[in-house]
Design an enzyme around this catalytic site. Structure first.
Site, PDB file in Angstrom:
ATOM      1  N   CYS A   1     -44.631 -41.719  41.556  1.00 32.11           N
ATOM      2  CA  CYS A   1     -44.330 -40.288  41.557  1.00 32.11           C
ATOM      3  C   CYS A   1     -42.876 -40.067  42.006  1.00 32.11           C
ATOM      4  O   CYS A   1     -41.968 -40.632  41.418  1.00 32.11           O
ATOM      5  CB  CYS A   1     -45.357 -39.571  42.439  1.00 32.11           C
ATOM      6  N   GLN A   2     -42.658 -39.266  43.038  1.00 29.66           N
ATOM      7  CA  GLN A   2     -41.298 -39.054  43.522  1.00 29.66           C
ATOM      8  C   GLN A   2     -40.676 -40.397  43.950  1.00 29.66           C
ATOM      9  O   GLN A   2     -39.470 -40.608  43.803  1.00 29.66           O
ATOM     10  CB  GLN A   2     -41.339 -38.096  44.718  1.00 29.66           C
TER      11      GLN A   2
END
Lengths: 355, 339
Positions: free
Chosen positions: A148-149
């Protein structure tokens, strides 16, 4: 043509009564359950700095992989999604495949971390974590698995420090932050992030949770709990449910300055794919990434839509780019039965071919 | 002849209330008995927390009652089901759960300003400043409390602005509700054939959730929502910032360290840490080579200087001081030639 509702009144009342009965009886099963533990795969802390810990995860057998893999999770939520429960653990599955797995636990920022920037996170913490793992193995470069991030961070890091990354795997990673189906992106476009961070300082976890719940307000805040009533009489499923609830709401606050930069540069200005991004004093050019890259995205991801991940291949410098579409959502990619069968073996196979 | 379904409904409602009360009593039990929400002794705020935690289940329970009650008066086989009078009781049952859900998320989070708004209104009224709690005041301010009055006027204006934008936001959510019901009707229309019909309240509820989420998603991705949501966040931050400023002012007067002072210290500490890290950073290979070269050059210069001193010692009887000065130049000259 007939009426679409074919609900017998007596049956409807019976349904209601059953719901209430289950609800009332369910309290007995909740009694004494307490906090549910994560999988807690054996691990050893090999590097600590401030609130960050790098864990070396231990499998039952000695790893066969020659190059270790460092999991870089997002700053939002915790890395334990990758090691959630005994039979739903990406980490365990990777270990069983023979990978040597490390992971970064970013910890819980507080007021002292208010001024941490993305430069501090990437060219500071992450860089030193990579060095620490590399030193343990006598290697200049290791594998990164960004989630994700954390996947976005891994891309930035690899572009800035290409000599330290051997292979890069990204999972459910946003690259184009302004696709039309990206609800989070839509919501922050008119937000004055300077006012926001100047006012709040660190961004409270409760606020982040509010935003995530509002992505699907009925499904995530009501229908899910209506479904809970059906499993109140099943202790095993109830424990799994409560464990997931723990993970969902066990969220760290976000360091104010890093949040400000992430929202401005990535969401509001989409600098990563425009090639305008700078972290600290260093430009971030995805074209500098010549390592092999495996990009895994989820077809039903409501947080990072597939269209936000798929453009990655067009912006990389590497000729060795592989894309893998997973049939599931942003969380299902770690905890679904399908994920246990498909994800870790795919990563292992891909890494093995490049080591 | 007794109205069987309605008698049953009455009994059921009593049963449902009893179950709910039992459930809530369990959750609010005394310490010593484990609670699913932690072992803290129940307090007024915890009661509030527990109530909010289960508000959505209660909303579903309420809906079940309303929907079943409405269903008791509907002949499921009748062909005129699309008539408003027939469907209205069913559809009306859907209004409350959506509103409760969104309001529940708001109030359970740190994001809602409702509590703060009410507290502020009460505080102002207690302080005899109820004039400030209505429409933003343009009244001239003077006297020793002039600055405070100005601050309160600004805060009242910011709160009024927030309330206006919040009303626009709520209107958008209401549109979602209307659109969701309309979509539900379309979805129902597509299930009029035998085999596709809805046969349980839970199935109807799930269909409603699908319809509502579709409507919400479309709204949440629209330009209008983007504008209003952004304005709502900004307006709320302006209110919070003013509240913080007033709190800080009060703290300063009482000699209590303020948040901005702590922030300022934190910023300086972080900058110092960065500088310290920079200095501790291992010298890159290129720099090391440069240092090695410079050290070699210095060593050469020292040797040359020593040699020159030795020579001048021999000639020291003639021009000691001048000689030393001229030899000092010699290595530099030699060094520059070497370059």
């Amino acid at each position: 043509m007939q009426a679409p509702l074919h609900i017998d009144p007596q049956q409807a009342f019976a349904e209601m009564a059953a719901f209430q009965r289950k609800l009332a009886a369910g309290m007995q099963n909740l009694r004494g359950l307490g906090e549910q533990e994560y999988a807690n795969t054996p691990r050893e802390a090999v590097y600590r700095e401030d609130k960050l810990t790098v864990w070396h995860m231990k499998g039952n057998a000695k790893p066969t992989a020659k190059v270790p893999t460092l999991i870089v999770y997002a700053l939002v939520n915790t890395v334990w999604m990758t090691d959630l429960q005994d039979d739903r653990s990406l980490v365990r599955n990777l270990l069983e495949q023979g990978e040597d797995v490390y992971l970064i636990d970013w910890g819980y920022p507080d007021g002292a971390d208010r001024w941490l920037t993305l430069d501090d996170y990437l060219n500071g913490y992450l860089d030193r974590a990579v060095d620490a793992v590399g030193r343990r193995h006598g290697l200049d470069a290791i594998n990164l698995l960004g989630i994700c991030q954390g996947g976005t961070f891994s891309l930035c890091y690899t572009a800035m420090h290409p000599e330290k990354v051997k292979n890069l795997v990204t999972m459910v990673t946003p690259v184009d932050f302004q696709t039309p189906d990206n609800m989070l992106s839509q919501w922050v476009q008119r937000m004055n992030v300077d006012l926001f961070v100047d006012t709040l300082g660190n961004v409270p976890a409760e606020l982040m949770n509010w935003v995530y719940l509002m992505l699907k307000p009925l499904r995530l805040n009501q229908q899910k709990y209506v479904g809970l009533v059906d499993i109140l009489d099943n202790p095993a499923e109830l424990k799994n449910f409560l464990r997931m609830e723990r993970w969902i709401f066990d969220s760290p606050d976000q360091a104010g300055e890093a949040f400000r930069q992430f929202i401005k540069d990535f969401y509001q200005q989409n600098k990563l794919i425009k090639g305008d991004l700078q972290i600290g004093n260093q430009p971030v050019d995805l074209g500098m990434i010549s390592q092999p890259v495996l990009n895994i995205y989820a077809n039903q991801d409501h947080l990072v839509p597939p269209d936000a991940s798929r453009p990655l291949g067009r912006h990389l410098g590497t000729k060795d780019y592989t894309e893998l579409a997973f049939k599931g959502g942003h969380i299902g990619i770690y905890v679904s039965s399908r994920a246990q069968r498909e994800v870790a073996p795919a990563i292992h196979q891909w890494l093995q071919q490049r080591t | 002849m007794p109205d069987q379904p309605h008698d049953f409904l009455k009994d059921y409602q009593a049963f449902a209330q009893q179950s709910w009360d039992t459930w809530m009593r369990y959750l609010q039990q005394q310490p010593g008995n484990p609670s699913p929400f932690g072992g803290m002794p129940p307090t007024a705020s915890q009661d509030d927390f527990l109530t909010r935690s289960l508000a959505n289940l209660q909303a579903y329970g309420t809906w079940l009652q309303q929907a079943a009650g409405a269903g008791a008066g509907v002949n499921p086989m009748m062909g005129n089901w699309q008539q408003p009078t027939v469907m209205q009781p069913f559809l009306a049952a859907f209004n409350q759960p959506f509103a409760q859900t969104v309001a529940g998320i708001d109030s359970a989070s740190a994001f809602g300003l409702d509590h703060q708004w009410n507290s502020w209104l009460q505080a102002m009224q207690r302080a005899g400043m109820s004039g400030l709690t209505g429409a933003p005041s343009q009244t001239a301010t003077f006297g020793i409390a002039r600055e405070m009055q100005l601050d309160q006027q600004a805060l009242a204006a910011a709160m009024a602005e927030y309330a206006q934008i919040n009303a626009r936001y709520q209107a958008l959510l209401q549109k979602v509700n209307t659109d969701g019901i309309s979509r539900l009707q379309d979805m129902l229309a597509a299930r009029a054939e035998p085999g596709q019909q809805i046969q349980s309240l839970k199935a109807l509820y799930d269909l409603w959730v699908d319809a509502m989420e579709e409507a919400y998603s479309q709204m949440a991705l629209s330009d209008e929502y983007r504008e209003v949501f952004g304005e709502l966040v900004n307006a709320q931050m302006r209110v919070r910032q003013m509240q913080q400023q007033q709190t800080e002012q009060m703290c300063r007067e009482l000699g209590i360290p303020t948040r901005s002072e702590v922030d300022s210290l934190g910023k300086r500490v972080q900058q110092l840490r960065r500088e310290m890290r920079e200095r501790q950073r291992p010298v890159p290979q290129q720099d090391e080579t440069l240092v090695d070269a410079l050290q070699t050059e210095i060593a050469d210069l020292k040797r040359e200087l020593a040699a020159a001193k030795a020579k001048t010692k021999d000639a020291s009887a003639v021009r000691p001081i001048k000689s030393a000065a001229s030899t000092a130049k010699a290595p530099r000259s030699a060094s520059s030639k070497r370059k």
